[in-house]
Design an enzyme around this catalytic site. Structure first.
Site, PDB file in Angstrom:
ATOM      1  N   CYS A 116       0.815  -1.217   0.000  1.00 21.13           N
ATOM      2  CA  CYS A 116       0.000   0.000   0.000  1.00 21.13           C
ATOM      3  C   CYS A 116       0.851   1.271   0.000  1.00 21.13           C
ATOM      4  O   CYS A 116       0.347   2.355  -0.276  1.00 21.13           O
ATOM      5  CB  CYS A 116      -0.954  -0.013   1.188  1.00 21.13           C
ATOM      6  SG  CYS A 116      -2.099  -1.387   1.081  1.00 21.13           S
ATOM      7  N   HIS A 257      -3.659   6.936   2.038  1.00 23.71           N
ATOM      8  CA  HIS A 257      -3.980   5.624   1.488  1.00 23.71           C
ATOM      9  C   HIS A 257      -5.376   5.240   1.991  1.00 23.71           C
ATOM     10  O   HIS A 257      -5.711   5.465   3.151  1.00 23.71           O
ATOM     11  CB  HIS A 257      -2.939   4.601   1.954  1.00 23.71           C
ATOM     12  CG  HIS A 257      -3.333   3.196   1.655  1.00 23.71           C
ATOM     13  ND1 HIS A 257      -3.655   2.773   0.388  1.00 23.71           N
ATOM     14  CD2 HIS A 257      -3.482   2.114   2.465  1.00 23.71           C
ATOM     15  CE1 HIS A 257      -3.980   1.502   0.428  1.00 23.71           C
ATOM     16  NE2 HIS A 257      -3.884   1.069   1.675  1.00 23.71           N
ATOM     17  N   ASN A 287     -10.052  -0.636  -1.018  1.00 25.13           N
ATOM     18  CA  ASN A 287      -8.596  -0.533  -0.956  1.00 25.13           C
ATOM     19  C   ASN A 287      -8.000  -1.105  -2.246  1.00 25.13           C
ATOM     20  O   ASN A 287      -8.038  -2.318  -2.470  1.00 25.13           O
ATOM     21  CB  ASN A 287      -8.087  -1.308   0.268  1.00 25.13           C
ATOM     22  CG  ASN A 287      -6.574  -1.210   0.443  1.00 25.13           C
ATOM     23  OD1 ASN A 287      -5.876  -0.715  -0.438  1.00 25.13           O
ATOM     24  ND2 ASN A 287      -6.089  -1.675   1.582  1.00 25.13           N
TER      25      ASN A 287
HETATM   26  N1  COA Z   1     -18.776  -8.865   8.243  1.00 25.06           N
HETATM   27  C1  COA Z   1     -19.238  -9.051   9.478  1.00 25.06           C
HETATM   28  N2  COA Z   1     -18.447  -9.301  10.536  1.00 25.06           N
HETATM   29  C2  COA Z   1     -17.126  -9.344  10.311  1.00 25.06           C
HETATM   30  C3  COA Z   1     -16.574  -9.158   9.033  1.00 25.06           C
HETATM   31  C4  COA Z   1     -17.454  -8.924   7.970  1.00 25.06           C
HETATM   32  N3  COA Z   1     -17.033  -8.725   6.703  1.00 25.06           N
HETATM   33  N4  COA Z   1     -15.242  -9.245   9.117  1.00 25.06           N
HETATM   34  C5  COA Z   1     -14.951  -9.492  10.389  1.00 25.06           C
HETATM   35  N5  COA Z   1     -16.090  -9.555  11.111  1.00 25.06           N
HETATM   36  C6  COA Z   1     -16.258  -9.824  12.538  1.00 25.06           C
HETATM   37  C7  COA Z   1     -15.067 -10.484  13.139  1.00 25.06           C
HETATM   38  O1  COA Z   1     -15.118 -11.862  12.910  1.00 25.06           O
HETATM   39  C8  COA Z   1     -15.232 -10.124  14.600  1.00 25.06           C
HETATM   40  O2  COA Z   1     -16.163 -10.999  15.165  1.00 25.06           O
HETATM   41  P1  COA Z   1     -15.914 -11.602  16.644  1.00 25.06           P
HETATM   42  O3  COA Z   1     -15.883 -10.399  17.554  1.00 25.06           O
HETATM   43  O4  COA Z   1     -17.098 -12.481  16.834  1.00 25.06           O
HETATM   44  O5  COA Z   1     -14.609 -12.310  16.557  1.00 25.06           O
HETATM   45  C9  COA Z   1     -15.872  -8.743  14.553  1.00 25.06           C
HETATM   46  O6  COA Z   1     -16.385  -8.582  13.214  1.00 25.06           O
HETATM   47  C10 COA Z   1     -14.922  -7.613  14.829  1.00 25.06           C
HETATM   48  O7  COA Z   1     -13.738  -7.862  14.135  1.00 25.06           O
HETATM   49  P2  COA Z   1     -12.543  -6.844  14.203  1.00 25.06           P
HETATM   50  O8  COA Z   1     -11.364  -7.426  13.504  1.00 25.06           O
HETATM   51  O9  COA Z   1     -12.386  -6.351  15.587  1.00 25.06           O
HETATM   52  O10 COA Z   1     -13.124  -5.658  13.346  1.00 25.06           O
HETATM   53  P3  COA Z   1     -12.433  -4.291  13.103  1.00 25.06           P
HETATM   54  O11 COA Z   1     -13.284  -3.249  13.645  1.00 25.06           O
HETATM   55  O12 COA Z   1     -11.005  -4.296  13.489  1.00 25.06           O
HETATM   56  O13 COA Z   1     -12.495  -4.199  11.516  1.00 25.06           O
HETATM   57  C11 COA Z   1     -11.054  -4.469   9.637  1.00 25.06           C
HETATM   58  C12 COA Z   1     -11.856  -5.158  10.722  1.00 25.06           C
HETATM   59  C13 COA Z   1     -10.320  -5.499   8.775  1.00 25.06           C
HETATM   60  C14 COA Z   1     -12.001  -3.677   8.774  1.00 25.06           C
HETATM   61  C15 COA Z   1     -10.023  -3.530  10.287  1.00 25.06           C
HETATM   62  O14 COA Z   1      -9.340  -4.211  11.297  1.00 25.06           O
HETATM   63  C16 COA Z   1      -9.027  -2.945   9.338  1.00 25.06           C
HETATM   64  O15 COA Z   1      -9.366  -2.109   8.545  1.00 25.06           O
HETATM   65  N6  COA Z   1      -7.740  -3.312   9.493  1.00 25.06           N
HETATM   66  C17 COA Z   1      -6.648  -2.713   8.793  1.00 25.06           C
HETATM   67  C18 COA Z   1      -6.655  -2.948   7.336  1.00 25.06           C
HETATM   68  C19 COA Z   1      -5.515  -2.169   6.750  1.00 25.06           C
HETATM   69  O16 COA Z   1      -5.371  -1.010   6.999  1.00 25.06           O
HETATM   70  N7  COA Z   1      -4.639  -2.750   5.993  1.00 25.06           N
HETATM   71  C20 COA Z   1      -3.507  -1.980   5.622  1.00 25.06           C
HETATM   72  C21 COA Z   1      -2.860  -2.297   4.454  1.00 25.06           C
HETATM   73  S1  COA Z   1      -3.699  -3.178   3.236  1.00 25.06           S
END
Ligand code: COA
Length: 333
Positions: A116, A257, A287
């Site tokens: 990224c 980004h 993304n």
């Molecule tokens: N739909 C519904 N629920 C989902 C889901 C989806 N698509 N994806 C994950 N969940 C669930 C998880 O399983 C988790 O459930 P649990 O509590 O029962 O285990 C819950 O939602 C919360 O997950 P969590 O990982 O805490 O969510 P989050 O708020 O951190 O959001 C991302 C997840 C991936 C969106 C976030 O962590 C993110 O953006 N991370 C960084 C990505 C990034 O910047 N990458 C950089 C370079 S590419």
């Protein structure tokens, strides 16, 4: 920045996004998720998917858009740098495929792999070639076909990514107030365990086992990456502002980004920058890895929202880890 012969300024832009749209309702049908969860946790509403061809298609079409809008012949291009983690193949480089597609007969080029942060790393590299006085027209393209490495059964990740390509042309100027002013760029390979695609390279060449173990698709521990991404992108943007004596009032736009709207908001807050001064298009494209930053620049420029002399902070965080920020003064009317 050290003394340089010229400043490197952006003099042209181009973009390409595929026509096919996957909106959030598409993912409701294939994994256990909801439009509401995706919108509130990421800010994404839809993303574009390239159905035929590899990343070179995205990169070539973005470059063609740029050349057309500048009325420029491909033979005038000196260097082509493609930032991507989804090259058409290991080799030849995607930059070579783009060179051939364009008919850029006098160019050399190469790919930059920094996930990224790929565009920022490629942009710094391209600007350095121009600042030295050795090259006059450098094409820097960020392009990724993320759909080729996404596991569409993994709800944590499949909702996040899309395909796109976007390009900038860099040329020299004597006006030291315009163009790239400064950058802070970093990498830290200790991040290799939370965001990666392990299969296909020399450590894990493709076998039936690597396919069965899903080693040819992206893995991300979203929560772990989220924390370091917020801190990494916010801190480096803040440090770059301080280093260049910039206040939030001086900055026309933060160009972050586009990985997650909550990461973008946290970065802007740390810099004291309000939402109106943050470029955002994650809702439309998700993304797109190396393409997000140039895609924002193209859209905002073409909408008449960036003017010559505007001070921009470009900021990124991605796999590696790689991260950084660049201070760019816009040079196009
Ligand atoms: N739909 C519904 N629920 C989902 C889901 C989806 N698509 N994806 C994950 N969940 C669930 C998880 O399983 C988790 O459930 P649990 O509590 O029962 O285990 C819950 O939602 C919360 O997950 P969590 O990982 O805490 O969510 P989050 O708020 O951190 O959001 C991302 C997840 C991936 C969106 C976030 O962590 C993110 O953006 N991370 C960084 C990505 C990034 O910047 N990458 C950089 C370079 S590419």
């Amino acid at each position: 920045m050290k003394d340089k012969r010229y400043n490197a300024v952006v003099t042209g832009v181009g973009m390409y996004v595929p026509e096919r749209i996957y909106d959030n309702s598409y993912f409701e049908k294939i994994v256990d998720t909801s439009d509401e969860w995706i919108r509130t946790r990421t800010g994404i509403r839809e993303r574009r998917i390239l159905e035929n061809g590899g990343t070179s298609v995205l990169a070539t079409k973005a470059a063609e858009d740029l050349l057309k809008s500048k009325n420029l012949s491909p033979e005038e291009i000196d260097v082509i740098i493609v930032a991507t983690v989804t090259p058409d193949m290991f080799f030849p480089a995607t930059a070579c495929l783009v060179q051939d597609n364009l008919g850029a007969k006098k160019a050399w080029g190469f790919d930059v792999s920094a996930a990224c942060s790929g565009f920022l790393f490629a942009f710094q590299t391209g600007c350095s070639l121009v600042e030295s006085g050795n090259y006059k027209k450098v094409l820097v393209i960020g392009a990724d076909k993320m759909s080729s490495i996404v596991d569409y059964t993994d709800r944590n990740n499949c909702i996040l990514f899309g395909d796109a390509g976007a390009a900038v042309l860099i040329e020299p100027t004597d006006d030291k107030k315009l163009g790239l002013q400064d950058s802070l760029l970093r990498c830290d390979g200790s991040g290799k365990d939370v965001l990666y695609m392990k299969g296909g390279g020399s450590a894990n060449p493709p076998t039936h086992e690597t396919v069965d173990q899903k080693m040819h698709v992206l893995f991300q521990d979203g929560k772990a990456v989220f924390k370091v991404a917020v801190k990494g992108m916010a801190d480096i943007s803040y440090d770059l502002m301080k280093k260049n004596n910039l206040s939030s009032d001086d900055i026309a736009y933060l160009v972050p980004h586009q990985a997650n709207l909550r990461i973008i908001d946290a970065t802007a807050e740390r810099m004291g920058i309000t939402r109106e001064k943050v470029m955002i298009n994650i809702d439309k494209y998700g993304n797109t890895t190396a393409a997000t930053i140039p895609l924002c620049l193209v859209e905002y420029y073409r909408d008449g929202k960036i003017r010559k002399g505007d001070k921009l902070i470009l900021a990124s965080f991605g796999a590696g880890f790689t991260w950084g920020a660049s201070f760019l003064v816009w040079g196009m009317d």
